[in-house]
Write a protein that holds these residues in place. Structure first.
Motif, PDB file in Angstrom:
ATOM      1  N   SER A  10     -22.199 -43.084 -10.437  1.00  0.00           N
ATOM      2  CA  SER A  10     -22.536 -43.614  -9.290  1.00  0.00           C
ATOM      3  C   SER A  10     -23.920 -44.352  -9.326  1.00  0.00           C
ATOM      4  CB  SER A  10     -22.706 -42.325  -8.159  1.00  0.00           C
ATOM      5  OG  SER A  10     -23.453 -42.824  -7.050  1.00  0.00           O
ATOM      6  N   THR A  11     -23.793 -45.325  -8.486  1.00  0.00           N
ATOM      7  CA  THR A  11     -25.293 -46.106  -8.407  1.00  0.00           C
ATOM      8  C   THR A  11     -26.134 -45.709  -7.025  1.00  0.00           C
ATOM      9  OG1 THR A  11     -23.853 -47.751  -7.002  1.00  0.00           O
ATOM     10  CG2 THR A  11     -23.982 -48.089  -9.263  1.00  0.00           C
ATOM     11  N   LEU A  12     -25.855 -44.706  -6.533  1.00  0.00           N
ATOM     12  CA  LEU A  12     -26.653 -44.114  -5.545  1.00  0.00           C
ATOM     13  C   LEU A  12     -28.033 -43.814  -5.862  1.00  0.00           C
ATOM     14  CD1 LEU A  12     -26.641 -43.134  -2.543  1.00  0.00           C
ATOM     15  CD2 LEU A  12     -26.186 -40.817  -3.567  1.00  0.00           C
ATOM     16  N   LYS A  13     -28.998 -44.467  -4.979  1.00  0.00           N
ATOM     17  CA  LYS A  13     -30.492 -44.157  -5.326  1.00  0.00           C
ATOM     18  C   LYS A  13     -31.082 -43.643  -4.141  1.00  0.00           C
ATOM     19  CE  LYS A  13     -30.822 -45.943  -9.875  1.00  0.00           C
ATOM     20  NZ  LYS A  13     -29.391 -46.243  -9.850  1.00  0.00           N
ATOM     21  N   LEU A  14     -31.957 -42.678  -4.145  1.00  0.00           N
ATOM     22  CA  LEU A  14     -32.729 -42.320  -2.937  1.00  0.00           C
ATOM     23  C   LEU A  14     -34.493 -42.570  -3.150  1.00  0.00           C
ATOM     24  CD1 LEU A  14     -33.410 -40.588  -0.477  1.00  0.00           C
ATOM     25  CD2 LEU A  14     -33.277 -38.547  -1.633  1.00  0.00           C
ATOM     26  N   ALA A  15     -35.021 -43.325  -2.354  1.00  0.00           N
ATOM     27  CA  ALA A  15     -36.443 -43.592  -2.556  1.00  0.00           C
ATOM     28  C   ALA A  15     -36.813 -42.409  -1.650  1.00  0.00           C
ATOM     29  CB  ALA A  15     -36.814 -44.884  -2.145  1.00  0.00           C
ATOM     30  N   GLU A  17     -39.863 -41.448  -1.069  1.00  0.00           N
ATOM     31  CA  GLU A  17     -40.964 -41.476  -0.288  1.00  0.00           C
ATOM     32  C   GLU A  17     -40.788 -42.150   1.046  1.00  0.00           C
ATOM     33  OE1 GLU A  17     -40.110 -42.632  -2.981  1.00  0.00           O
ATOM     34  OE2 GLU A  17     -40.354 -44.751  -2.732  1.00  0.00           O
ATOM     35  N   LYS A  18     -39.798 -42.927   1.273  1.00  0.00           N
ATOM     36  CA  LYS A  18     -39.670 -43.331   2.545  1.00  0.00           C
ATOM     37  C   LYS A  18     -38.852 -42.474   3.411  1.00  0.00           C
ATOM     38  CE  LYS A  18     -38.595 -48.212   0.627  1.00  0.00           C
ATOM     39  NZ  LYS A  18     -37.382 -49.047   0.360  1.00  0.00           N
ATOM     40  N   CYS A  19     -38.355 -41.469   3.216  1.00  0.00           N
ATOM     41  CA  CYS A  19     -37.361 -40.531   3.655  1.00  0.00           C
ATOM     42  C   CYS A  19     -38.351 -39.805   4.858  1.00  0.00           C
ATOM     43  CB  CYS A  19     -36.804 -39.658   2.882  1.00  0.00           C
ATOM     44  SG  CYS A  19     -35.540 -38.501   3.990  1.00  0.00           S
ATOM     45  N   THR A  20     -37.507 -39.982   6.143  1.00  0.00           N
ATOM     46  CA  THR A  20     -38.320 -39.202   7.104  1.00  0.00           C
ATOM     47  C   THR A  20     -37.536 -38.057   7.643  1.00  0.00           C
ATOM     48  OG1 THR A  20     -36.587 -40.343   8.759  1.00  0.00           O
ATOM     49  CG2 THR A  20     -38.678 -41.677   8.252  1.00  0.00           C
ATOM     50  N   GLY A  21     -36.541 -37.616   6.759  1.00  0.00           N
ATOM     51  CA  GLY A  21     -35.585 -36.402   6.933  1.00  0.00           C
ATOM     52  C   GLY A  21     -35.127 -36.383   8.303  1.00  0.00           C
ATOM     53  N   ARG A  40     -36.919 -33.652   3.720  1.00  0.00           N
ATOM     54  CA  ARG A  40     -36.620 -34.760   2.999  1.00  0.00           C
ATOM     55  C   ARG A  40     -35.296 -34.418   2.411  1.00  0.00           C
ATOM     56  NH1 ARG A  40     -41.349 -37.376   0.601  1.00  0.00           N
ATOM     57  NH2 ARG A  40     -42.622 -37.967   2.436  1.00  0.00           N
ATOM     58  N   ALA A  41     -34.804 -35.760   2.326  1.00  0.00           N
ATOM     59  CA  ALA A  41     -33.184 -35.844   1.890  1.00  0.00           C
ATOM     60  C   ALA A  41     -33.205 -35.540   0.256  1.00  0.00           C
ATOM     61  CB  ALA A  41     -32.649 -37.009   2.024  1.00  0.00           C
ATOM     62  N   LYS A  42     -32.253 -34.776   0.011  1.00  0.00           N
ATOM     63  CA  LYS A  42     -32.368 -34.510  -1.735  1.00  0.00           C
ATOM     64  C   LYS A  42     -30.763 -34.790  -2.028  1.00  0.00           C
ATOM     65  CE  LYS A  42     -33.447 -31.354  -5.001  1.00  0.00           C
ATOM     66  NZ  LYS A  42     -33.312 -29.852  -5.664  1.00  0.00           N
ATOM     67  N   GLY A  62     -34.194 -47.546   5.482  1.00  0.00           N
ATOM     68  CA  GLY A  62     -33.695 -47.940   3.898  1.00  0.00           C
ATOM     69  C   GLY A  62     -34.192 -47.210   2.739  1.00  0.00           C
ATOM     70  N   ALA A  63     -34.222 -46.046   2.954  1.00  0.00           N
ATOM     71  CA  ALA A  63     -34.524 -45.380   1.637  1.00  0.00           C
ATOM     72  C   ALA A  63     -33.386 -45.005   0.927  1.00  0.00           C
ATOM     73  CB  ALA A  63     -34.917 -43.634   2.238  1.00  0.00           C
TER      74      ALA A  63
END
Ligand code: SF4
Ligand code: SF4
Lengths: 101, 354
Positions: A10-15, A17-21, A40-42, A62-63
């Motif tokens: 999978s090419t899924l990426k989570l940034a 630091e941008k996440c607002t939860g 925060r999302a995990k 855009g996280a």
């Protein structure tokens, strides 16, 4: 019985630091890939991701990013045969392939 | 494909603002049942099984009733009205070209723009007091909740994956349990998809066998039917076995077949099938060439057919399919070449030239 597809692709990426939860990704993901930890999302199940793009499309800040598409061999074989590139294929859902993608 | 339950007279289509909503009847008719079967066997029928986009009502919705958004594929709409037949709700149907919401979202037809367009065409704001839309969860890969809000003023909540969970979702203050958010791919789900895999594959295989029969039966005095039949029978058996293992057995037994790659699963079932016919049927091993042909072509063809099923599943990623393709494609080409050579040898031996 649970279905498992190829792991580590999978090419899924989570940034993170941008996440607002906001939990939107948890709401839209059809494969339980996310959980919220400490507001925060995990990513808890990366290999479940089918790259549908629902999470990235709906993350307002855009996280999330993913190379989304449909995992359909018919489309990729068409692309490979007609244009020499599996990414450029379309599947003829209206044709006789019968698949939904 | 309109019937009275759905028809909306052509003049007052969705393009005209404040077109009067049309009542949706909740009882499913015999025609609906017939339609749902036809959709599983005929692509042509499925593509035309549509509803006119626009605003519809279920029961007697008032200004506070929920608004459910869906595509204009009638099979999905039928599922929706069956599961919430005792509720009052507004149903906003957007144009997805007659394709179900998930596939339409993947293609980009179920999208923010279409929803916003349909909202204003139907003048929904004048009919309700709240500003919340319930979108199908599987539409999320096409529509963005934040963009819909920005462009229309409606906030978006995503409903459950399955229409049958909608009553529970509505009762639970529009929240879905984690189980309601997960797609499944049960035995029944897979069984419904089998005809669409099998029928086209059979058509193509039939043509090939017809050509083979003509070649096998050809003599100086025309085509000998006995000869054609006895020559082509082992190929028919090989073809049928590969079709069976690739398009029926592999999808149905999917999670129980070893391997994660679909091409591998199809290879495993195909090899099992090839070994079975070689052991059970003497005509499938009458010459070493035929035995070899069965061992090479049946697993390869079965693998290819099973690989095509990735397009119908609910969990295969494009990166995964591409990774499979990279390895499987060269192997398919080699198998096809080897099968071709073996087929010629089978033919030559059959005609007594060797
Ligand atoms: S949708 Fe984006 S911002 Fe919201 S929880 Fe997920 S990653 Fe974080
Ligand atoms: S791309 Fe789809 S499956 Fe993958 S994490 Fe995002 S929503 Fe889930």
């Amino acid at each position: 019985m649970k279905h498992l597809y190829l792991s580590g692709v999978s090419t899924l990426k989570l940034a993170v630091e941008k996440c607002t939860g906001c939990e939107r990704c948890v709401e839209v993901c059809p494969h339980g890939v996310f959980e919220i930890h400490n507001h925060r999302a995990k990513i808890i199940a990366l290999d479940n991701c089918m790259e549908c793009g629902a999470c990235a499309q709906n993350c307002a800040v855009g996280a999330l990013s993913v190379r989304n598409g449909v995992g359909c061999a018919v489309a990729m074989i068409n692309g490979l045969m007609t244009k020499g590139d599996p990414d450029k294929g379309t599947c003829d859902c209206g044709g006789d392939s019968g698949s939904c993608c | 494909m309109t019937n009275d339950n759905y028809s909306r007279d052509k003049g007052s289509g969705a393009a005209i603002p404040s077109a009067p909503p049309v009542c949706l009847l909740s009882n499913i008719s015999l025609a609906d049942r017939f339609g749902s079967v036809m959709c599983r066997v005929s692509n042509g029928f499925r593509m035309k099984y549509t509803v006119t986009p626009g605003l519809y009502t279920l029961g007697n919705p008032d200004r506070n009733s929920p608004v459910l958004v869906t595509g204009n594929y009638r099979l999905s709409l039928n599922a929706l009205r069956v599961s919430i037949n005792d509720r009052n709700a507004w149903i906003l149907i957007v144009d997805t070209k007659g394709i179900n919401v998930w596939c339409a979202a993947g293609k980009g037809t179920f999208c923010t723009k279409e929803i916003v367009k349909q909202l204003s065409a139907c003048d929904l704001k004048s009919k309700i007091a709240h500003r919340t839309l319930i979108l199908p969860q599987l539409g999320a890969s096409g529509a963005s909740a934040s963009k819909v809000q920005k462009e229309s003023g409606f906030s978006v909540r995503f409903g459950p994956v399955r229409a049958s969970d909608i009553p529970a979702y509505l009762d639970n203050n529009c929240t879905a349990s984690p189980a309601m958010r997960r797609v499944r791919f049960s035995f029944v789900d897979r069984a419904k998809l089998v005809p669409m895999e099998t029928i086209p594959a059979f058509k193509k295989a039939g043509l090939f066998l017809l050509i083979a029969a003509v070649l096998f039966g050809m003599t100086r005095n025309g085509i000998m039917y006995g000869l054609a039949l006895s020559g082509v029978l082992p190929l028919v058996i090989a073809g049928l076995v590969a079709l069976f293992t690739g398009t029926i057995l592999s999808p149905l037994l999917l999670p129980f077949i070893p391997g994660r790659a679909f091409s591998l699963k199809g290879f495993v079932t195909g090899l099992t099938g090839a070994i079975a016919i070689i052991f059970l049927l003497p005509i499938c091993r009458s010459t070493p060439f035929l035995t070899a042909f069965n061992l090479v072509s049946v697993p390869a063809f079965s693998s290819y057919l099973a690989f095509l099923f990735t397009g119908s599943t609910t969990y295969t990623s494009p990166s995964g399919v591409k990774a499979e393709l990279k390895i499987a494609w060269p192997l398919y080409l080699v198998s096809a070449a080897v099968s071709g050579v073996l087929l010629v040898l089978v033919f030559v031996r059959f005609r007594g030239i060797l």
